[in-house]
Design a protein around this motif. Structure first.
Motif, PDB file in Angstrom:
ATOM      1  N   UNK A 113       0.914  -1.216   0.111  1.00 39.41           N
ATOM      2  CA  UNK A 113       0.070   0.043   0.070  1.00 39.41           C
ATOM      3  C   UNK A 113       0.888   1.061   0.156  1.00 39.41           C
ATOM      4  N   UNK A 114       0.794   2.136  -0.940  1.00 41.05           N
ATOM      5  CA  UNK A 114       1.535   3.312  -1.194  1.00 41.05           C
ATOM      6  C   UNK A 114       0.768   4.335  -0.613  1.00 41.05           C
ATOM      7  N   UNK A 115       1.508   5.466  -0.248  1.00 41.42           N
ATOM      8  CA  UNK A 115       0.853   6.889   0.213  1.00 41.42           C
ATOM      9  C   UNK A 115      -0.264   7.310  -0.679  1.00 41.42           C
ATOM     10  N   UNK A 116      -0.065   7.019  -1.933  1.00 42.77           N
ATOM     11  CA  UNK A 116      -1.150   7.308  -3.136  1.00 42.77           C
ATOM     12  C   UNK A 116      -2.356   6.554  -2.992  1.00 42.77           C
ATOM     13  N   UNK A 117      -2.252   5.111  -2.580  1.00 43.15           N
ATOM     14  CA  UNK A 117      -3.515   4.432  -2.351  1.00 43.15           C
ATOM     15  C   UNK A 117      -4.011   4.574  -1.122  1.00 43.15           C
ATOM     16  N   UNK A 118      -3.263   4.902   0.031  1.00 39.42           N
ATOM     17  CA  UNK A 118      -3.891   5.125   1.387  1.00 39.42           C
ATOM     18  C   UNK A 118      -4.687   6.801   1.249  1.00 39.42           C
ATOM     19  N   UNK A 119      -3.850   7.464   0.629  1.00 37.77           N
ATOM     20  CA  UNK A 119      -4.621   8.841   0.932  1.00 37.77           C
ATOM     21  C   UNK A 119      -5.688   9.082  -0.119  1.00 37.77           C
ATOM     22  N   UNK A 120      -5.528   8.270  -1.297  1.00 32.27           N
ATOM     23  CA  UNK A 120      -6.751   8.163  -2.218  1.00 32.27           C
ATOM     24  C   UNK A 120      -8.107   7.512  -1.397  1.00 32.27           C
ATOM     25  N   UNK A 168     -11.084   3.665  16.183  1.00 36.19           N
ATOM     26  CA  UNK A 168      -9.370   3.606  15.908  1.00 36.19           C
ATOM     27  C   UNK A 168      -9.056   4.900  15.754  1.00 36.19           C
ATOM     28  N   UNK A 169      -8.688   5.747  16.805  1.00 40.87           N
ATOM     29  CA  UNK A 169      -8.226   7.140  16.647  1.00 40.87           C
ATOM     30  C   UNK A 169      -6.736   7.151  16.285  1.00 40.87           C
ATOM     31  N   UNK A 170      -5.981   6.293  16.702  1.00 43.92           N
ATOM     32  CA  UNK A 170      -4.510   6.404  16.344  1.00 43.92           C
ATOM     33  C   UNK A 170      -4.272   6.293  15.009  1.00 43.92           C
ATOM     34  N   UNK A 171      -3.362   7.109  14.433  1.00 44.68           N
ATOM     35  CA  UNK A 171      -3.008   7.114  12.882  1.00 44.68           C
ATOM     36  C   UNK A 171      -1.860   6.039  12.846  1.00 44.68           C
ATOM     37  N   UNK A 172      -1.976   4.685  12.598  1.00 40.43           N
ATOM     38  CA  UNK A 172      -1.169   3.589  12.578  1.00 40.43           C
ATOM     39  C   UNK A 172      -1.322   2.792  11.445  1.00 40.43           C
ATOM     40  N   UNK A 173      -0.704   1.771  11.145  1.00 45.26           N
ATOM     41  CA  UNK A 173      -0.537   0.825  10.129  1.00 45.26           C
ATOM     42  C   UNK A 173      -2.114   0.285  10.110  1.00 45.26           C
ATOM     43  N   UNK A 174      -2.811   0.015  11.135  1.00 47.86           N
ATOM     44  CA  UNK A 174      -4.115  -0.324  11.201  1.00 47.86           C
ATOM     45  C   UNK A 174      -5.095   0.545  10.577  1.00 47.86           C
ATOM     46  N   UNK A 175      -4.669   1.788  10.613  1.00 49.05           N
ATOM     47  CA  UNK A 175      -5.533   2.920  10.003  1.00 49.05           C
ATOM     48  C   UNK A 175      -5.261   2.690   8.379  1.00 49.05           C
ATOM     49  N   UNK A 176      -3.864   2.608   8.101  1.00 47.24           N
ATOM     50  CA  UNK A 176      -3.793   2.537   6.727  1.00 47.24           C
ATOM     51  C   UNK A 176      -4.570   1.285   6.030  1.00 47.24           C
ATOM     52  N   UNK A 177      -4.452   0.170   6.793  1.00 49.27           N
ATOM     53  CA  UNK A 177      -5.113  -0.899   6.304  1.00 49.27           C
ATOM     54  C   UNK A 177      -6.716  -1.010   6.286  1.00 49.27           C
ATOM     55  N   UNK A 178      -7.261  -0.508   7.434  1.00 51.45           N
ATOM     56  CA  UNK A 178      -8.617  -0.328   7.339  1.00 51.45           C
ATOM     57  C   UNK A 178      -9.215   0.665   6.247  1.00 51.45           C
ATOM     58  N   UNK A 179      -8.239   1.810   5.867  1.00 54.64           N
ATOM     59  CA  UNK A 179      -8.703   2.657   4.952  1.00 54.64           C
ATOM     60  C   UNK A 179      -8.896   1.874   3.464  1.00 54.64           C
TER      61      UNK A 179
END
Length: 236
Positions: free
Chosen positions: A5-12, A28-39
């Motif tokens: 997962x790239x920044x572009x995929x995550x931010x998109x 899940x309030x913490x900005x962490x790997x789980x936030x990236x994956x959940x998104x």
């Protein structure tokens, strides 16, 4: 799809209002790997309605709880932190179908050819390579023809090749193919896989906190970056 997962995929994904609204409901309030994956997972599922969805290793099911207007299943065993029967005594909603088993055990309680979507978040990295064949064969069994599988998988990457990473990637590719599943898009991972700055990463402060939970990985976390592999599959 088989890529980090790239920044572009995550931010998109975060640019999608439905994803943002669902993330607000996960607690899940913490900005962490789980936030990236959940998104990333929610970018595939947040607008799905009227479907049969199964989360593998769902535990508390923070993402599953946001997928309203679907038939929801949680496949996990009630043991350990965050699992279906713990997490501060918060249980799965009664309307969920909870099966206390693991994918790969071919449970009779999980019907064959039944699910439109099967997904997991931070689960597959815990499965021994020797068990991946059964995992993907069971995955094929329960997925409808034309259904989709989405999986976000933890990886630690460094500046140079890591044998365990390459072995893991080889095992995924081999077991997925032999099970009869296929990727939605051709894999985009350059081998050997090493860290690149375009990858979305777990913050250093979060990894320091994770050291308190699993101290044996502290040395690796100090030298490596925590990222996520995105895997998108289907059954023809």
């Amino acid at each position: 799809m088989f890529e980090i997962i790239s920044k572009d995929l995550y931010w998109g994904a975060l640019d999608d209002p439905s994803v943002e609204q669902s993330l607000d409901r996960t607690s899940r309030r913490n900005i962490c790997l789980k936030h990236i994956q959940d998104a990333w997972i929610l970018s595939k599922l947040s607008n799905v309605v009227g479907s049969r969805i199964l989360e593998v290793g769902g535990g508390f099911g923070r993402v599953l709880r946001t997928l309203d207007n679907n038939e929801r299943w949680n496949l996990d065993k009630p043991a350990g932190q965050g699992r279906t029967a713990s997490n501060n005594r918060v249980l799965m909603p009664k309307e969920y179908n909870v099966v206390h088993s693991f994918l790969g055990e071919f449970s009779d309680d999980v019907p064959s050819d039944n699910f439109d979507y099967v997904y997991s978040i931070s689960v597959m990295e815990h499965i021994p390579i020797s068990d991946l064949k059964s995992f993907f064969e069971d995955h094929y069994r329960i997925l409808k023809t034309g259904g989709f599988g989405y999986h976000a998988i933890d990886f630690y990457l460094g500046n140079s090749e890591l044998e365990n990473v390459e072995n893991r990637l080889d095992a995924y590719l081999q077991c997925i193919s032999s099970a009869g599943l296929r990727f939605l898009d051709p894999p985009k991972i350059a081998r050997p896989l090493t860290f690149r700055t375009e990858f979305a990463t777990n913050p250093d402060l979060t990894m320091r906190y994770w050291n308190e939970i699993v101290p044996k990985l502290a040395g690796g976390r100090a030298r490596l970056q925590s990222v996520s592999l995105a895997m998108a599959l289907t059954k023809d």
